[in-house]
Each structure stands twice: as C-alpha cells, then as structure tokens.
Design a protein around this motif. Structure first.
Motif, PDB file in Angstrom:
ATOM      1  N   ASP A  17     -36.209 -30.931   2.031  1.00 33.03           N
ATOM      2  CA  ASP A  17     -36.108 -29.471   2.173  1.00 33.03           C
ATOM      3  C   ASP A  17     -34.669 -28.990   2.011  1.00 33.03           C
ATOM      4  OD1 ASP A  17     -38.825 -29.306   2.663  1.00 33.03           O
ATOM      5  OD2 ASP A  17     -38.603 -29.280   4.846  1.00 33.03           O
ATOM      6  N   HIS A  18     -33.713 -29.889   2.182  1.00 33.71           N
ATOM      7  CA  HIS A  18     -32.279 -29.555   2.122  1.00 33.71           C
ATOM      8  C   HIS A  18     -31.572 -30.624   1.288  1.00 33.71           C
ATOM      9  CE1 HIS A  18     -33.204 -26.715   5.306  1.00 33.71           C
ATOM     10  NE2 HIS A  18     -33.866 -27.699   5.889  1.00 33.71           N
ATOM     11  N   PRO A  19     -31.661 -30.559  -0.050  1.00 36.81           N
ATOM     12  CA  PRO A  19     -31.255 -31.666  -0.911  1.00 36.81           C
ATOM     13  C   PRO A  19     -29.775 -31.782  -1.268  1.00 36.81           C
ATOM     14  CG  PRO A  19     -32.203 -29.935  -2.237  1.00 36.81           C
ATOM     15  CD  PRO A  19     -32.345 -29.507  -0.796  1.00 36.81           C
ATOM     16  N   THR A  20     -28.919 -30.902  -0.761  1.00 35.26           N
ATOM     17  CA  THR A  20     -27.498 -31.010  -1.074  1.00 35.26           C
ATOM     18  C   THR A  20     -26.718 -31.372   0.192  1.00 35.26           C
ATOM     19  OG1 THR A  20     -26.918 -28.702  -0.606  1.00 35.26           O
ATOM     20  CG2 THR A  20     -27.738 -29.183  -2.830  1.00 35.26           C
ATOM     21  N   VAL A  21     -25.506 -31.844   0.012  1.00 37.50           N
ATOM     22  CA  VAL A  21     -24.660 -32.174   1.168  1.00 37.50           C
ATOM     23  C   VAL A  21     -24.523 -30.947   2.066  1.00 37.50           C
ATOM     24  CG1 VAL A  21     -22.291 -32.711   1.897  1.00 37.50           C
ATOM     25  CG2 VAL A  21     -23.360 -34.026   0.050  1.00 37.50           C
ATOM     26  N   ARG A  22     -24.201 -29.818   1.474  1.00 34.39           N
ATOM     27  CA  ARG A  22     -23.968 -28.596   2.243  1.00 34.39           C
ATOM     28  C   ARG A  22     -25.222 -28.178   3.019  1.00 34.39           C
ATOM     29  NH1 ARG A  22     -19.672 -26.003   1.041  1.00 34.39           N
ATOM     30  NH2 ARG A  22     -19.776 -26.520  -1.171  1.00 34.39           N
ATOM     31  N   GLU A  23     -26.374 -28.158   2.338  1.00 28.97           N
ATOM     32  CA  GLU A  23     -27.624 -27.751   2.996  1.00 28.97           C
ATOM     33  C   GLU A  23     -28.043 -28.748   4.066  1.00 28.97           C
ATOM     34  OE1 GLU A  23     -30.539 -27.319  -0.073  1.00 28.97           O
ATOM     35  OE2 GLU A  23     -29.496 -25.653  -1.032  1.00 28.97           O
ATOM     36  N   LEU A  24     -27.934 -30.029   3.737  1.00 31.54           N
ATOM     37  CA  LEU A  24     -28.347 -31.050   4.695  1.00 31.54           C
ATOM     38  C   LEU A  24     -27.460 -31.034   5.939  1.00 31.54           C
ATOM     39  CD1 LEU A  24     -30.335 -33.327   5.287  1.00 31.54           C
ATOM     40  CD2 LEU A  24     -28.764 -34.896   4.109  1.00 31.54           C
ATOM     41  N   ALA A  25     -26.176 -30.816   5.762  1.00 33.38           N
ATOM     42  CA  ALA A  25     -25.258 -30.760   6.905  1.00 33.38           C
ATOM     43  C   ALA A  25     -25.647 -29.639   7.866  1.00 33.38           C
ATOM     44  CB  ALA A  25     -23.822 -30.585   6.422  1.00 33.38           C
ATOM     45  N   VAL A  26     -25.982 -28.480   7.326  1.00 32.78           N
ATOM     46  CA  VAL A  26     -26.396 -27.350   8.176  1.00 32.78           C
ATOM     47  C   VAL A  26     -27.684 -27.699   8.915  1.00 32.78           C
ATOM     48  CG1 VAL A  26     -27.225 -24.957   8.140  1.00 32.78           C
ATOM     49  CG2 VAL A  26     -25.225 -25.609   6.782  1.00 32.78           C
TER      50      VAL A  26
ATOM     51  N   MET B 299     -15.834 -21.735   7.393  1.00 30.53           N
ATOM     52  CA  MET B 299     -16.598 -22.830   7.926  1.00 30.53           C
ATOM     53  C   MET B 299     -15.946 -23.303   9.220  1.00 30.53           C
ATOM     54  SD  MET B 299     -17.430 -26.487   6.097  1.00 30.53           S
ATOM     55  CE  MET B 299     -18.055 -25.621   4.688  1.00 30.53           C
ATOM     56  N   THR B 300     -16.768 -23.526  10.231  1.00 30.17           N
ATOM     57  CA  THR B 300     -16.245 -23.982  11.513  1.00 30.17           C
ATOM     58  C   THR B 300     -15.855 -25.457  11.419  1.00 30.17           C
ATOM     59  OG1 THR B 300     -18.382 -24.701  12.360  1.00 30.17           O
ATOM     60  CG2 THR B 300     -17.794 -22.373  12.711  1.00 30.17           C
ATOM     61  N   PRO B 301     -14.958 -25.891  12.311  1.00 30.32           N
ATOM     62  CA  PRO B 301     -14.575 -27.310  12.299  1.00 30.32           C
ATOM     63  C   PRO B 301     -15.768 -28.251  12.446  1.00 30.32           C
ATOM     64  CG  PRO B 301     -13.059 -26.053  13.647  1.00 30.32           C
ATOM     65  CD  PRO B 301     -14.182 -25.121  13.269  1.00 30.32           C
ATOM     66  N   SER B 302     -16.733 -27.882  13.299  1.00 32.89           N
ATOM     67  CA  SER B 302     -17.884 -28.774  13.479  1.00 32.89           C
ATOM     68  C   SER B 302     -18.761 -28.804  12.233  1.00 32.89           C
ATOM     69  CB  SER B 302     -18.712 -28.356  14.695  1.00 32.89           C
ATOM     70  OG  SER B 302     -19.278 -27.080  14.495  1.00 32.89           O
ATOM     71  N   ALA B 303     -18.880 -27.674  11.538  1.00 32.70           N
ATOM     72  CA  ALA B 303     -19.645 -27.645  10.291  1.00 32.70           C
ATOM     73  C   ALA B 303     -18.964 -28.514   9.240  1.00 32.70           C
ATOM     74  CB  ALA B 303     -19.813 -26.218   9.792  1.00 32.70           C
ATOM     75  N   GLN B 304     -17.654 -28.450   9.161  1.00 27.90           N
ATOM     76  CA  GLN B 304     -16.913 -29.281   8.205  1.00 27.90           C
ATOM     77  C   GLN B 304     -17.061 -30.756   8.555  1.00 27.90           C
ATOM     78  OE1 GLN B 304     -15.224 -28.370   5.293  1.00 27.90           O
ATOM     79  NE2 GLN B 304     -15.372 -30.575   5.042  1.00 27.90           N
ATOM     80  N   ALA B 305     -17.005 -31.065   9.827  1.00 25.80           N
ATOM     81  CA  ALA B 305     -17.155 -32.457  10.263  1.00 25.80           C
ATOM     82  C   ALA B 305     -18.540 -32.987   9.901  1.00 25.80           C
ATOM     83  CB  ALA B 305     -16.912 -32.570  11.764  1.00 25.80           C
ATOM     84  N   MET B 306     -19.558 -32.146  10.046  1.00 29.03           N
ATOM     85  CA  MET B 306     -20.913 -32.578   9.700  1.00 29.03           C
ATOM     86  C   MET B 306     -21.025 -32.787   8.194  1.00 29.03           C
ATOM     87  SD  MET B 306     -23.768 -33.572  10.878  1.00 29.03           S
ATOM     88  CE  MET B 306     -23.845 -32.923  12.548  1.00 29.03           C
ATOM     89  N   GLU B 307     -20.453 -31.892   7.402  1.00 25.17           N
ATOM     90  CA  GLU B 307     -20.454 -32.086   5.950  1.00 25.17           C
ATOM     91  C   GLU B 307     -19.754 -33.394   5.595  1.00 25.17           C
ATOM     92  OE1 GLU B 307     -19.204 -28.985   3.295  1.00 25.17           O
ATOM     93  OE2 GLU B 307     -20.601 -27.549   4.174  1.00 25.17           O
ATOM     94  N   ASP B 308     -18.657 -33.687   6.266  1.00 26.23           N
ATOM     95  CA  ASP B 308     -17.931 -34.928   6.011  1.00 26.23           C
ATOM     96  C   ASP B 308     -18.804 -36.147   6.319  1.00 26.23           C
ATOM     97  OD1 ASP B 308     -15.734 -33.407   5.257  1.00 26.23           O
ATOM     98  OD2 ASP B 308     -14.658 -33.720   7.152  1.00 26.23           O
ATOM     99  N   GLN B 309     -19.556 -36.088   7.406  1.00 24.66           N
ATOM    100  CA  GLN B 309     -20.432 -37.203   7.775  1.00 24.66           C
ATOM    101  C   GLN B 309     -21.565 -37.373   6.772  1.00 24.66           C
ATOM    102  OE1 GLN B 309     -21.545 -38.244  11.731  1.00 24.66           O
ATOM    103  NE2 GLN B 309     -20.182 -36.690  12.592  1.00 24.66           N
ATOM    104  N   VAL B 310     -22.157 -36.255   6.362  1.00 22.40           N
ATOM    105  CA  VAL B 310     -23.245 -36.319   5.383  1.00 22.40           C
ATOM    106  C   VAL B 310     -22.709 -36.857   4.055  1.00 22.40           C
ATOM    107  CG1 VAL B 310     -24.887 -34.950   4.035  1.00 22.40           C
ATOM    108  CG2 VAL B 310     -24.648 -34.533   6.490  1.00 22.40           C
ATOM    109  N   ARG B 311     -21.585 -36.331   3.618  1.00 23.73           N
ATOM    110  CA  ARG B 311     -20.979 -36.795   2.363  1.00 23.73           C
ATOM    111  C   ARG B 311     -20.683 -38.301   2.430  1.00 23.73           C
ATOM    112  NH1 ARG B 311     -16.784 -34.145   2.657  1.00 23.73           N
ATOM    113  NH2 ARG B 311     -17.642 -32.193   1.875  1.00 23.73           N
ATOM    114  N   ALA B 312     -20.138 -38.769   3.549  1.00 26.84           N
ATOM    115  CA  ALA B 312     -19.828 -40.193   3.707  1.00 26.84           C
ATOM    116  C   ALA B 312     -21.093 -41.044   3.612  1.00 26.84           C
ATOM    117  CB  ALA B 312     -19.119 -40.431   5.043  1.00 26.84           C
ATOM    118  N   ALA B 313     -22.179 -40.596   4.208  1.00 32.83           N
ATOM    119  CA  ALA B 313     -23.447 -41.335   4.133  1.00 32.83           C
ATOM    120  C   ALA B 313     -23.957 -41.377   2.691  1.00 32.83           C
ATOM    121  CB  ALA B 313     -24.487 -40.705   5.054  1.00 32.83           C
TER     122      ALA B 313
END
Length: 84
Positions: free
Chosen positions: A63-72, A1-15
């Motif tokens: 359409d993207h109901p999980t943290v991982r899917e929504l982040a992408v 996972m790229t740093p930006s992808a991880q950062a986006m997952e972190d933001q989605v998870r935080a929300a």
C-alpha cells in the motif's frame, strides 16, 4: 520534515539498501522499480520489525511502495502499536 520522520526514512532506506544490495533509487522510487519483489519486500519488513520492535503487516509495504510513503506508514503503525 520532523527529525523523527527523517530518522524513519533513514531506517527504511537502510533496510531497502541491505535487501536490494544497492542504493540506486530515490525516496519516491517504487520498490518494484528499484529491483524488489514480494520476497524482498517481506525481508525489508522483517528488518524493520526487528529494529523497531513492532508488528508490521505485509500489506503495508504494498500500500506504501516508496521509501517516503513506507516511512510515514511505519511511523504511524509504530506510534499506535504495542511493542513486540
């Protein structure tokens, strides 16, 4: 996972944590199973819209109901949409 992808997952998870009021889910748990519903999904998207400065369609969440899917999906929209 790229740093930006991880950062986006972190933001989605935080929300999700802010809106759901707990962190008892993993990145592959569907939002509804984590205790969410349509109003809370809208609240998550509004937080992400404010943080990222991009318009995110409500349908994106369903359409993207999980943290991982929504982040992408959010990262894809953010990369191709004008800032608001």
């Amino acid at each position: 996972m790229t740093p930006s992808a991880q950062a986006m997952e972190d933001q989605v998870r935080a929300a999700w944590i802010e809106v759901l009021g707990h962190d008892d889910f993993d990145d592959d748990t569907p939002f509804l199973e984590a205790g969410g519903h349509s109003l809370k999904a809208t609240q998550v998207l509004m937080r992400l819209r404010r943080r990222l400065g991009v318009r995110l369609p409500n349908r994106l969440f369903f359409d993207h109901p999980t943290v991982r899917e929504l982040a992408v999906a959010v990262e894809r929209v953010a990369a191709t949409s004008p800032r608001v």
